[in-house]
Design an enzyme around this catalytic site. Structure first.
Site, PDB file in Angstrom:
ATOM      1  NE  ARG A  79      -4.539   3.444   0.745  1.00 13.92           N
ATOM      2  CZ  ARG A  79      -5.713   2.972   0.998  1.00 13.92           C
ATOM      3  NH1 ARG A  79      -6.854   3.492   1.046  1.00 13.92           N
ATOM      4  NH2 ARG A  79      -5.692   1.624   1.682  1.00 13.92           N
TER       5      ARG A  79
ATOM      6  CG  ASP B  74      -2.121   1.080   1.181  1.00 12.57           C
ATOM      7  OD1 ASP B  74      -1.976   2.200   0.425  1.00 12.57           O
ATOM      8  OD2 ASP B  74      -2.921   0.672   1.700  1.00 12.57           O
TER       9      ASP B  74
END
Length: 412
Positions: free
Chosen positions: A326, A324
């Site tokens: 993010r 991920d």
């Protein structure tokens, strides 16, 4: 190549019109405006260009001769339909590092600079709108939501205040938030964008970057002024972009159901005297992009045994190099722009989001998960994978139920 052509977007030395920025100053005149326009290069005190990723389209239009390179926008009647009042968080050190809180009030805060001929553009805009969603019509039909004629119209429309926020990064403050040295931040940004902005390493006096990324949009249900009042109930969803689900209704994930359920509950909160807020961040595919996301879909479903929760994140890491991409450290800045200090109902079970919000000094009373009946069948693998990875907290699921879901594949 003409040796007199300057390849950077700044002059070698500061001009007499250069405006020093004092980030965090409470007086806009003392803080100074962010000048990122290309039309008058000597006036610029920021790296990059207005419009984020859309600046590339502007460049192509100029190259074609269809857009005047010296254009100055006529800002008549473009002022916000609702004024967002200055908040203590605007000038609290470290509270806001990735947007310009004065960015919506260019005419109000920086009129003297405009009169001097500076080409200053807003980085925040506020308007009114109505949302029309089939899920809202369904909520009215099932009597979960009332068409009251104020917040929810008879034609299943929801009244909102929309706030568009372009990114404005104050590099010294960002470095402090991430716990790294500013020169290191500048160097990596320069290198990993292929040297797109040489001023990152050649102009340390320029402290602001207008990055070539998408904007953030906030949807307010009720009175925006109530967002800063901790005594008024606030229902919030911080939502990361998922075009396939949010727009086109793909059922492989829970993104659209989470988004529309939060919109419904935000409207319901406004109806009972509170205020709702849905913030939409452009972080498509866990900030990896749609091309990477679609490749991961293929890899997951073609693996032996079919798609499974046990290898859900592993396949993403194999393709993208990370599970991920993010990070949520910048996410609370928009909340601080509105002066939020307390969230009564947070529509998110993501620990990353919760930790970032609470870590920024905002209190959270209640965390709400998506009702089981709204989880699409094809998204069960995603839910199970996130549960197994500890993505959620306070989710009522037994070990037996989790084992059953983890063993489930889409081929079954």
């Amino acid at each position: 190549m003409d040796p007199h052509i300057v390849l950077t977007s700044h002059t070698a030395h500061k001009s007499g019109r250069f405006i020093e920025l004092n980030w965090g100053a409470s007086d806009p005149a003392e803080r100074g405006p962010v000048v990122g326009t290309i039309s008058d290069k000597a006036d610029r005190n920021a790296i990059g260009s207005h419009g984020g990723s859309y600046s590339i389209y502007r460049a192509l239009s100029i190259a074609q001769g269809t857009f005047p390179p010296d254009h100055r926008p006529d800002l008549t009647d473009t002022e916000p339909t609702t004024s967002i009042s200055p908040q203590p968080s605007w000038t609290t050190p470290g509270s806001i590092v990735s947007l310009d809180p004065f960015g919506a009030g260019i005419g109000r805060y920086f009129s003297s600079y405009l009169e001097q001929g500076y080409n200053i553009q807003p980085t925040i805009a506020v308007t009114q709108a109505h949302l029309h969603l089939p899920e809202i019509a369904e909520a009215i039909q099932k009597k979960r939501l009332e068409a009251d004629g104020q917040f929810v119209g008879g034609e299943a429309s929801v009244a909102v205040t929309k706030v568009a926020v372009d990114p404005v990064w104050h590099l010294p403050s960002m470095a402090k938030r991430f716990g790294i040295a500013e020169p290191d931040l500048r160097r990596v940004l320069y290198m990993e964008t292929g040297g797109m902005y040489p001023e990152l390493v050649t102009r340390p006096d320029l402290e602001v970057l207008l990055p070539p990324i998408g904007s953030t949009t906030a949807y307010v249900f009720g009175n925006p002024a109530d967002l800063a009042n901790p005594d008024v109930e606030l229902t919030l969803r911080v939502h990361d972009e998922c075009n396939g689900s949010d727009v086109f209704g793909s059922d492989i994930c829970t993104c659209r159901p989470y988004l529309t359920w939060a919109i419904e509950d935000a409207a319901r909160t406004a109806q009972r005297g509170g205020v709702g807020l849905v913030v939409y961040y452009r972080k498509e595919g866990r900030a990896l992009g749609e091309v990477t996301k679609f490749m991961v879909y293929n890899a997951r479903k073609r693996q032996d045994g079919g798609d499974s929760a046990a290898t859900y994140f592993e396949r993403t890491e194999c393709v993208a190099g990370v599970q991920d991409a993010r990070f949520q450290e910048l996410m609370p800045d928009v909340l601080h722009y509105f002066g939020i200090t307390k969230i009564h109902n947070l529509h998110s079970m993501s620990n990353m989001k919760y930790d970032a919000i609470v870590g920024s000094g905002i209190e959270v009373d209640n965390r709400l998960s998506l009702p089981d009946e709204l989880v699409p069948a094809d998204a069960q693998v995603e839910i199970a994978a996130k549960l197994a990875a500890g993505y959620f907290s306070d989710h009522d699921v037994s070990e037996t139920d989790l084992d059953q879901v983890l063993g489930r594949t889409l081929d079954e």
